[in-house]
Design an enzyme around this catalytic site. Structure first.
Site, PDB file in Angstrom:
ATOM      1  N   GLU A 142      -0.350  32.173  36.079  1.00  0.00           N
ATOM      2  CA  GLU A 142      -1.297  32.850  35.195  1.00  0.00           C
ATOM      3  C   GLU A 142      -2.457  31.878  34.980  1.00  0.00           C
ATOM      4  O   GLU A 142      -2.223  30.728  34.593  1.00  0.00           O
ATOM      5  CB  GLU A 142      -0.596  33.162  33.867  1.00  0.00           C
ATOM      6  CG  GLU A 142      -1.438  34.022  32.965  1.00  0.00           C
ATOM      7  CD  GLU A 142      -0.772  34.326  31.623  1.00  0.00           C
ATOM      8  OE1 GLU A 142       0.439  34.062  31.468  1.00  0.00           O
ATOM      9  OE2 GLU A 142      -1.487  34.823  30.746  1.00  0.00           O
ATOM     10  N   ARG A 178      14.141  26.047  35.282  1.00  0.00           N
ATOM     11  CA  ARG A 178      12.825  25.429  35.243  1.00  0.00           C
ATOM     12  C   ARG A 178      12.982  23.918  35.128  1.00  0.00           C
ATOM     13  O   ARG A 178      14.019  23.421  34.707  1.00  0.00           O
ATOM     14  CB  ARG A 178      11.952  26.006  34.138  1.00  0.00           C
ATOM     15  CG  ARG A 178      12.435  25.813  32.734  1.00  0.00           C
ATOM     16  CD  ARG A 178      11.685  26.720  31.750  1.00  0.00           C
ATOM     17  NE  ARG A 178      10.286  26.364  31.619  1.00  0.00           N
ATOM     18  CZ  ARG A 178       9.274  27.208  31.872  1.00  0.00           C
ATOM     19  NH1 ARG A 178       9.502  28.437  32.294  1.00  0.00           N
ATOM     20  NH2 ARG A 178       8.030  26.823  31.692  1.00  0.00           N
ATOM     21  N   LYS A 206       2.290  25.043  29.090  1.00  0.00           N
ATOM     22  CA  LYS A 206       0.826  25.124  29.029  1.00  0.00           C
ATOM     23  C   LYS A 206       0.332  25.177  27.595  1.00  0.00           C
ATOM     24  O   LYS A 206      -0.704  24.601  27.270  1.00  0.00           O
ATOM     25  CB  LYS A 206       0.353  26.353  29.801  1.00  0.00           C
ATOM     26  CG  LYS A 206       0.184  26.055  31.277  1.00  0.00           C
ATOM     27  CD  LYS A 206      -0.389  27.229  32.015  1.00  0.00           C
ATOM     28  CE  LYS A 206       0.672  28.273  32.269  1.00  0.00           C
ATOM     29  NZ  LYS A 206       0.268  29.348  33.151  1.00  0.00           N
TER      30      LYS A 206
HETATM   31  P1  ATP Z   1       4.260  27.644  30.816  1.00  0.00           P
HETATM   32  O1  ATP Z   1       5.561  27.810  30.122  1.00  0.00           O
HETATM   33  O2  ATP Z   1       3.887  26.226  31.057  1.00  0.00           O
HETATM   34  O3  ATP Z   1       3.142  28.451  30.228  1.00  0.00           O
HETATM   35  P2  ATP Z   1       4.538  29.722  32.720  1.00  0.00           P
HETATM   36  O4  ATP Z   1       5.834  30.020  33.326  1.00  0.00           O
HETATM   37  O5  ATP Z   1       4.039  30.639  31.690  1.00  0.00           O
HETATM   38  O6  ATP Z   1       4.527  28.220  32.261  1.00  0.00           O
HETATM   39  P3  ATP Z   1       2.962  30.612  34.915  1.00  0.00           P
HETATM   40  O7  ATP Z   1       1.562  30.317  35.238  1.00  0.00           O
HETATM   41  O8  ATP Z   1       3.304  31.987  34.509  1.00  0.00           O
HETATM   42  O9  ATP Z   1       3.387  29.598  33.793  1.00  0.00           O
HETATM   43  O10 ATP Z   1       3.926  30.110  36.059  1.00  0.00           O
HETATM   44  C1  ATP Z   1       3.741  30.306  37.441  1.00  0.00           C
HETATM   45  C2  ATP Z   1       5.039  30.075  38.133  1.00  0.00           C
HETATM   46  O11 ATP Z   1       5.494  28.757  37.907  1.00  0.00           O
HETATM   47  C3  ATP Z   1       6.113  31.005  37.610  1.00  0.00           C
HETATM   48  O12 ATP Z   1       6.810  31.545  38.717  1.00  0.00           O
HETATM   49  C4  ATP Z   1       6.979  30.117  36.773  1.00  0.00           C
HETATM   50  O13 ATP Z   1       8.289  30.562  36.762  1.00  0.00           O
HETATM   51  C5  ATP Z   1       6.811  28.767  37.452  1.00  0.00           C
HETATM   52  N1  ATP Z   1       7.031  27.693  36.484  1.00  0.00           N
HETATM   53  C6  ATP Z   1       6.360  27.472  35.335  1.00  0.00           C
HETATM   54  N2  ATP Z   1       6.870  26.417  34.668  1.00  0.00           N
HETATM   55  C7  ATP Z   1       7.892  25.948  35.421  1.00  0.00           C
HETATM   56  C8  ATP Z   1       8.835  24.881  35.287  1.00  0.00           C
HETATM   57  N3  ATP Z   1       8.816  24.076  34.227  1.00  0.00           N
HETATM   58  N4  ATP Z   1       9.746  24.694  36.264  1.00  0.00           N
HETATM   59  C9  ATP Z   1       9.752  25.498  37.348  1.00  0.00           C
HETATM   60  N5  ATP Z   1       8.918  26.525  37.537  1.00  0.00           N
HETATM   61  C10 ATP Z   1       7.992  26.766  36.593  1.00  0.00           C
HETATM   62 MG    MG Z   2       3.773  32.698  32.107  1.00  0.00          MG
END
Ligand code: ATP
Ligand code: MG
Length: 559
Positions: free
Chosen positions: A37, A262, A272
């Site tokens: 995102e 994760r 984020k």
């Molecule tokens: P955050 O919790 O930091 O906002 P998010 O999952 O909302 O992270 P996205 O931009 O939606 O962030 O994530 C893009 C991809 O990265 C998704 O498929 C998500 O599952 C993966 N991802 C995000 N954080 C992690 C993590 N800590 N470990 C592994 N994969 C991750």
């Molecule tokens: Mg997300």
């Protein structure tokens, strides 16, 4: 020890995908996606996901899409889109022509929503957000049906069209899937699939005033792109029945969602939301501050992308969440840099040494190996002269017991140069040591003992007249506690490490470093690994960032 650049032989996800590939499922195609995102910069957690998705796709002769999950207009910015692309490329992956935006599918998503309404599987609900929440029930209590649940298809079509036309205020109506208010899985209790948001979108501008919710948009985007394996983090496990429900109802291409743990890393935060706080509140100097776990930050810090890929391979894929020790990441960074980084001489806190028996008008070139175990990297000439700098803490006037460096009357080796003996300590009016007077043994040229006599210490040094001034930024961990997230009764920012950055403006480095290109890495002998700052270093201004120290100094502290 060499770093294994190859991915782990297998894990449960690779097993599933290899099996599907071999059995000809999806005509033997493997298509993955990395779906960030664009509401912040990528961090090390994303690196795990990137390495997994691009990695398994490549291992199965498939492809991996980069898809911006840009369905939420209010938080997304073009700056993030550009940064994310740069970071994925830096990490070493290429999406080729497969760059997509979920917002490109808004029309199709809308049309599928109309299909669901026509099937009697979606309805316009006019409860407020608070009411929807209280009707949803809890984990132990079933939800209650909305009084609007049984609107006719015609009424729903009309209301949804007017929602889309901008006739209604935000919050007045939503479109919900009609599933099961008594489901044990709260995600299936008539989830909202569209809401009214009168916001401008970074790509579609004012074209839409209704926006799809994540669960709905994600499975449809995956389906449109014919993703075969949709890999996501564990918190989406409970959403999988909903992912499957939408695709089953619509009878469109149905990817398989598989969840993995994760990445959590000690001594930092990988969210984020928290990273944005650190940036906007000025705890760090922007998204690429070398203390942040953002990919832009670790790039500027000097972490090699190959080492990040090796790290992601080494932590593997698990089905349960755990915390990876920062020390492991740093160990892998050291391993990589120890192998790759040429050596250089730099003095961070200079102390002048005058070698009184060395002729004032003499200079000579001593030969220094560029790498101790890689002769193919060759040697270089470093100028030696009567006045040199050594590190202030390599001298102690009154030595402690185990201090084997320079002391009054003591002898040490200057790396690749000579043995010197300290004869005199010169102080200023405040009693601070300003200079040492030493003599050298001309027979010890190259730093070899002339007669078998031993010295315990070998010091790094630079020639005072030849060395170049440099700024060196000593970065350390951003937090002082292993889990800044979960310390009771405190905000995570309460645990920021006040010593996470020390800037040394008065360093001296060997002249060859003037030619170092931005981002190149060096081991400053005896000090650690450093890289040329990619933004602030200029031809007339040398700026280095400490990537990592030579040894782990944190593990001791913990124990
Ligand atoms: P955050 O919790 O930091 O906002 P998010 O999952 O909302 O992270 P996205 O931009 O939606 O962030 O994530 C893009 C991809 O990265 C998704 O498929 C998500 O599952 C993966 N991802 C995000 N954080 C992690 C993590 N800590 N470990 C592994 N994969 C991750
Ligand atoms: Mg997300």
């Amino acid at each position: 020890m060499a770093i294994s650049a190859t991915p782990p032989a297998s894990d449960f996800i690779r097993d599933i995908i290899a099996h599907d590939h071999a059995s000809g499922k999806n005509s033997g195609l493997v298509v993955c996606r990395f779906p960030p995102e664009p509401n912040g910069y990528l961090h090390l957690g994303h690196a795990k996901s990137i390495c997994l998705n691009f990695g398994v796709a490549a291992e199965n002769n498939g492809c991996c899409h980069l898809r911006f999950d840009d369905t939420n207009p209010s938080k997304e910015e073009t700056e993030y889109v550009d940064a994310i692309m740069a970071d994925v490329r830096w990490l070493g992956f290429d999406w080729g022509e497969h760059l997509y935006y979920a917002s490109n599918y808004f029309q199709l998503m809308h049309d599928y929503a109309v299909t669901l309404i026509k099937m009697g599987k979606a309805y316009v609900c006019s409860l407020s957000a608070d009411e929807i929440r209280s009707y949803r029930g809890t984990l132990t209590e079933p939800g209650r049906e909305s009084p609007f649940r049984n609107r006719t298809v015609a009424e729903n079509l009309d209301l949804f069209a007017r929602m889309r036309a901008g006739e209604f205020a935000e919050g007045s109506h939503v479109l919900r899937a009609k599933i099961d208010m008594s489901s044990g899985n709260v995600n299936l209790r008539d989830p909202v699939i569209y809401r009214i948001l009168k916001a401008s979108h970074h790509r579609t501008g004012e074209a839409w005033c209704i926006y799809p919710m994540y669960d709905y948009a994600h499975c449809i985007s995956d389906s449109i792109e014919q993703i075969t394996h949709s890999l996501c983090t564990l918190e989406f496990e409970d959403h999988r029945p909903l992912y499957d429900w939408f695709l089953d109802q619509l009878r469109i291409f149905h990817p398989r969602q598989i969840e993995f743990a994760r990445l959590n890393l000690s001594y930092t935060v990988l969210s984020k939301r928290k990273l944005i706080k650190l940036v906007t509140r000025g705890h760090v100097a922007g998204w690429d501050d070398p203390r942040l776990p953002t990919l832009a930050g670790i790039r500027r810090r000097g972490y090699p992308p190959a080492a990040i890929r090796a790290f992601c391979g080494r932590i593997g894929m698990a089905k349960s969440n755990s915390v990876v020790d920062m020390a492991l990441l740093e160990h892998i960074i050291r391993e990589d840099l120890n192998e790759q980084a040429p050596r250089a001489l730099a003095v961070l806190r200079p102390l002048k040494v005058v070698i009184t028996n060395y002729p004032a008008d003499q200079v000579e070139e001593v030969t220094v190996p560029n790498h101790p175990n890689r002769p193919e990297l060759g040697t270089r000439q470093v100028t030696f002269s009567r006045e040199i700098f050594i590190e202030q803490d390599d001298f102690m006037e009154v030595p402690t017991k185990k201090f084997f460096r320079l002391v009054p009357g003591g002898e040490v080796r200057l790396r690749s140069a000579y043995f010197i003996t300290c004869n005199e300590v010169i102080k200023n009016g405040e009693g601070e040591i300003k200079e040492l007077r030493c003599t050298y043994d001309p027979a010890s040229r190259g730093g070899a003992s002339p007669d078998g006599r031993k010295v315990k210490g070998t010091l790094h040094w630079v020639s005072a007249a030849h060395a170049l001034p440099a700024e060196v930024r000593l970065y350390d961990r951003l937090f002082t506690v292993a889990s800044p997230d979960s310390e009771a009764g405190a905000e995570f920012t309460d645990h920021l490490n006040p010593a996470s950055l020390e800037t040394l403006a008065n360093c001296r480095v060997e002249p060859s470093l003037a030619a170092a290109s931005p981002e190149s890495s060096f081991q400053f002998e005896r000090l650690g690994y450093f890289c040329v700052d990619r933004h602030d270093a200029k031809p007339d201004r040398l700026v280095f960032n400490r990537t990592v120290t030579l040894r782990d100094s944190w593990t001791k502290i913990d124990k």
